[in-house]
Design a protein around this motif. Sequence first.
Motif, PDB file in Angstrom:
ATOM      1  N   SER A   1      -0.175   1.180  11.896  1.00  0.00           N
ATOM      2  CA  SER A   1       0.236  -0.061  13.072  1.00  0.00           C
ATOM      3  C   SER A   1      -0.012   0.643  14.672  1.00  0.00           C
ATOM      4  N   GLN A   2       0.761   1.954  14.787  1.00  0.00           N
ATOM      5  CA  GLN A   2       1.253   2.885  16.260  1.00  0.00           C
ATOM      6  C   GLN A   2      -0.376   3.812  16.348  1.00  0.00           C
ATOM      7  N   ASN A   3      -1.502   3.074  15.707  1.00  0.00           N
ATOM      8  CA  ASN A   3      -2.537   3.796  15.714  1.00  0.00           C
ATOM      9  C   ASN A   3      -3.497   3.428  16.486  1.00  0.00           C
ATOM     10  N   GLN A   4      -3.413   3.781  17.997  1.00  0.00           N
ATOM     11  CA  GLN A   4      -4.055   3.891  19.269  1.00  0.00           C
ATOM     12  C   GLN A   4      -5.513   3.559  18.867  1.00  0.00           C
ATOM     13  N   ALA A   5      -6.722   3.852  18.253  1.00  0.00           N
ATOM     14  CA  ALA A   5      -7.592   3.515  17.711  1.00  0.00           C
ATOM     15  C   ALA A   5      -8.158   2.287  16.814  1.00  0.00           C
ATOM     16  N   VAL A   6      -6.766   2.065  16.008  1.00  0.00           N
ATOM     17  CA  VAL A   6      -6.726   0.708  15.178  1.00  0.00           C
ATOM     18  C   VAL A   6      -6.314  -0.647  16.016  1.00  0.00           C
ATOM     19  N   VAL A   7      -5.216  -0.370  16.620  1.00  0.00           N
ATOM     20  CA  VAL A   7      -5.212  -1.559  17.724  1.00  0.00           C
ATOM     21  C   VAL A   7      -6.653  -1.852  18.223  1.00  0.00           C
ATOM     22  N   ASP A   8      -7.258  -0.520  19.151  1.00  0.00           N
ATOM     23  CA  ASP A   8      -8.866  -0.598  19.805  1.00  0.00           C
ATOM     24  C   ASP A   8      -9.713  -1.333  18.699  1.00  0.00           C
ATOM     25  N   ALA A   9      -9.712  -1.331  17.421  1.00  0.00           N
ATOM     26  CA  ALA A   9     -10.917  -1.683  16.848  1.00  0.00           C
ATOM     27  C   ALA A   9     -10.340  -3.075  16.609  1.00  0.00           C
ATOM     28  N   TYR A  10      -9.191  -3.469  16.157  1.00  0.00           N
ATOM     29  CA  TYR A  10      -8.843  -5.479  16.034  1.00  0.00           C
ATOM     30  C   TYR A  10      -8.423  -5.530  17.734  1.00  0.00           C
TER      31      TYR A  10
ATOM     32  N   SER B   1       0.861  -1.218  -0.340  1.00  0.00           N
ATOM     33  CA  SER B   1      -0.036  -0.268  -0.145  1.00  0.00           C
ATOM     34  C   SER B   1       0.710   1.236  -0.112  1.00  0.00           C
ATOM     35  N   ASP B   2       0.263   1.764  -0.850  1.00  0.00           N
ATOM     36  CA  ASP B   2       0.939   3.492  -0.966  1.00  0.00           C
ATOM     37  C   ASP B   2       0.207   4.264   0.832  1.00  0.00           C
ATOM     38  N   TRP B   3      -0.998   4.098   0.631  1.00  0.00           N
ATOM     39  CA  TRP B   3      -1.919   4.597   1.973  1.00  0.00           C
ATOM     40  C   TRP B   3      -2.689   4.102   2.875  1.00  0.00           C
ATOM     41  N   VAL B   4      -3.111   4.318   3.781  1.00  0.00           N
ATOM     42  CA  VAL B   4      -3.806   2.424   4.123  1.00  0.00           C
ATOM     43  C   VAL B   4      -5.366   2.992   4.414  1.00  0.00           C
ATOM     44  N   VAL B   5      -6.223   2.925   3.751  1.00  0.00           N
ATOM     45  CA  VAL B   5      -7.653   3.410   4.694  1.00  0.00           C
ATOM     46  C   VAL B   5      -8.439   2.238   6.192  1.00  0.00           C
ATOM     47  N   VAL B   6      -8.530   3.044   7.418  1.00  0.00           N
ATOM     48  CA  VAL B   6      -9.101   2.063   7.721  1.00  0.00           C
ATOM     49  C   VAL B   6     -10.494   1.889   8.641  1.00  0.00           C
ATOM     50  N   MET B   7     -10.843   0.648   8.173  1.00  0.00           N
ATOM     51  CA  MET B   7     -12.125   1.215   8.680  1.00  0.00           C
ATOM     52  C   MET B   7     -12.952   0.533   9.877  1.00  0.00           C
ATOM     53  N   ALA B   8     -13.995   0.662  10.690  1.00  0.00           N
ATOM     54  CA  ALA B   8     -14.336  -0.450  11.348  1.00  0.00           C
ATOM     55  C   ALA B   8     -15.903   0.396  12.329  1.00  0.00           C
ATOM     56  N   ALA B   9     -16.398  -0.179  12.662  1.00  0.00           N
ATOM     57  CA  ALA B   9     -17.385  -0.309  12.595  1.00  0.00           C
ATOM     58  C   ALA B   9     -18.271   0.908  11.313  1.00  0.00           C
ATOM     59  N   GLY B  10     -18.347   0.649  10.325  1.00  0.00           N
ATOM     60  CA  GLY B  10     -18.978   1.398   9.425  1.00  0.00           C
ATOM     61  C   GLY B  10     -18.151   2.953   9.162  1.00  0.00           C
ATOM     62  N   ARG B  11     -17.199   3.015   9.430  1.00  0.00           N
ATOM     63  CA  ARG B  11     -16.765   4.396   9.853  1.00  0.00           C
ATOM     64  C   ARG B  11     -15.295   4.490   9.076  1.00  0.00           C
ATOM     65  N   VAL B  12     -14.743   4.903   8.668  1.00  0.00           N
ATOM     66  CA  VAL B  12     -13.429   5.259   8.896  1.00  0.00           C
ATOM     67  C   VAL B  12     -12.183   6.441   9.902  1.00  0.00           C
ATOM     68  N   ILE B  13     -11.492   5.230  10.607  1.00  0.00           N
ATOM     69  CA  ILE B  13     -11.128   5.586  11.721  1.00  0.00           C
ATOM     70  C   ILE B  13      -9.793   5.915  11.825  1.00  0.00           C
ATOM     71  N   ALA B  14      -9.105   5.507  10.739  1.00  0.00           N
ATOM     72  CA  ALA B  14      -7.778   6.466  10.521  1.00  0.00           C
ATOM     73  C   ALA B  14      -7.382   6.028   9.236  1.00  0.00           C
ATOM     74  N   GLU B  15      -6.384   7.206   9.418  1.00  0.00           N
ATOM     75  CA  GLU B  15      -5.882   7.124   7.516  1.00  0.00           C
ATOM     76  C   GLU B  15      -4.483   7.249   7.660  1.00  0.00           C
ATOM     77  N   GLY B  16      -3.384   6.724   6.152  1.00  0.00           N
ATOM     78  CA  GLY B  16      -1.966   7.602   6.605  1.00  0.00           C
ATOM     79  C   GLY B  16      -1.655   5.881   5.359  1.00  0.00           C
ATOM     80  N   PRO B  17      -0.024   6.833   5.691  1.00  0.00           N
ATOM     81  CA  PRO B  17       0.506   5.785   5.141  1.00  0.00           C
ATOM     82  C   PRO B  17       1.026   4.466   6.140  1.00  0.00           C
ATOM     83  N   PRO B  18       1.576   3.204   5.447  1.00  0.00           N
ATOM     84  CA  PRO B  18       1.442   1.938   6.000  1.00  0.00           C
ATOM     85  C   PRO B  18       2.087   2.368   7.708  1.00  0.00           C
ATOM     86  N   GLU B  19       2.679   2.793   8.018  1.00  0.00           N
ATOM     87  CA  GLU B  19       3.752   2.584   9.211  1.00  0.00           C
ATOM     88  C   GLU B  19       3.413   3.608  10.047  1.00  0.00           C
TER      89      GLU B  19
END
Length: 344
Positions: A288-297, A267-285
């Motif tokens: 994995s450090q994004n707290q909302a993403v960690v919580d969602a997973y 990926s050049d860019w990553v969009v993260v969805m959870a429960a229908g919403r976009v909860i984060a976006e940014g380059p791949p790096e």
Amino acid sequence: MPADNLPPGAHAASLDKNTGTGTRPGGGVPQRLAQAALRDVPWEIGVAKPDPAIVVENVTRTFGGLTAVSVDHLEVQRGGITGLIGPNGAGKTTLFNLLTGFDQPNTGTWSYNGKPLGKLAPHQVARLGVVRTFQLTKALSRLTVLQNMLLGAQGQRGESFLRALVPGTWRAQEKANTEKAMDLLRRFKLDAKKDEFAGTLSGGQRKLLEMARALMSDPQVVMLDEPMAGVNPALTQSLLGHVKDLREEGMTVIFVEHDMDVVRDISDWVVVMAAGRVIAEGPPESISQNQAVVDAYLGAHHDAPLTVEEEDQVLAQAGAAIAQEEHGGGEVLGTDSTTGRTER
Ligand SMILES: Nc1ncnc2c1ncn2[C@@H]1O[C@H](COP(=O)(O)OP(=O)(O)OP(=O)(O)O)[C@@H](O)[C@H]1O
Ligand SMILES: [Mg+2]
């Protein structure tokens, strides 16, 4: 990677896992351009992109009381690979369905190159240059591989498709479609299977056929819904190579994938969805450090230290379980000391 799974032009190349650019001469320029264009884009939800191909505005889709998709604003950069990730049920497939005309939203609009795409049927969306593949492969098992490909040709409607199946009534367009289909089948190493029923293909070969078929309409935007799912590991590198090749050819790719190594690789860019919403976006790096993403997973607070009360509760539960076992109340569990595996 088995050499016979490589796309044409990639024979001498080893696709570099870190850069994805391979060693082929001139390779990797579109990737570098895509990443350079996104370098200064802030890691913010709904952030504007320098050159968006797709813009989504206030799209919601509910099923009964469940909100499957609720995306306020999302832009997809042209010419890059955007990884769309999120836990099961996050709404990724529903968003694909909406963007490609396979489903209708409750609210919202979206556009491709500034042209509104809402309310169009899938074949009209495809004709404008936006195609998708399916999470569960839709190759028609009782049609041959070649017939499946012809079904993907631009503007192909039922009646002309049926004519294409009857030799002698072929017209120039259908001949051209067949030639194009054979070129694509060669590229995906499926040409030897052209007369076999799609139902006889392996899962990985069906995924390749889906991707090949999507390319029949000369798309500019390709949305791939879990193209690697259920694919034999021997074929995954080949599939990844094909996805990178789409970017090399200037296409915009949106790609749903659960394997984070693959997401990071491609990926050049990553969009993260959870429960229908976009909860984060940014380059791949950034992901994995994004707290909302960690919580969602993992579920909220998963990696937060336990409070004293929580710790007491866990210890009390463990004590009760041990006491029950000692008094013969529970199942007898033994641990194999060599494997460490608990056996019944
Ligand atoms: N046709 C439908 N009818 C009712 N509910 C649906 C329908 N399609 C999707 N849903 C629900 O909408 C939510 C989002 O589903 P969706 O398939 O878009 O998730 P996803 O992110 O693609 O998940 P996965 O990673 O498992 O493929 C889920 O709760 C799902 O059960
Ligand atoms: Mg899905």
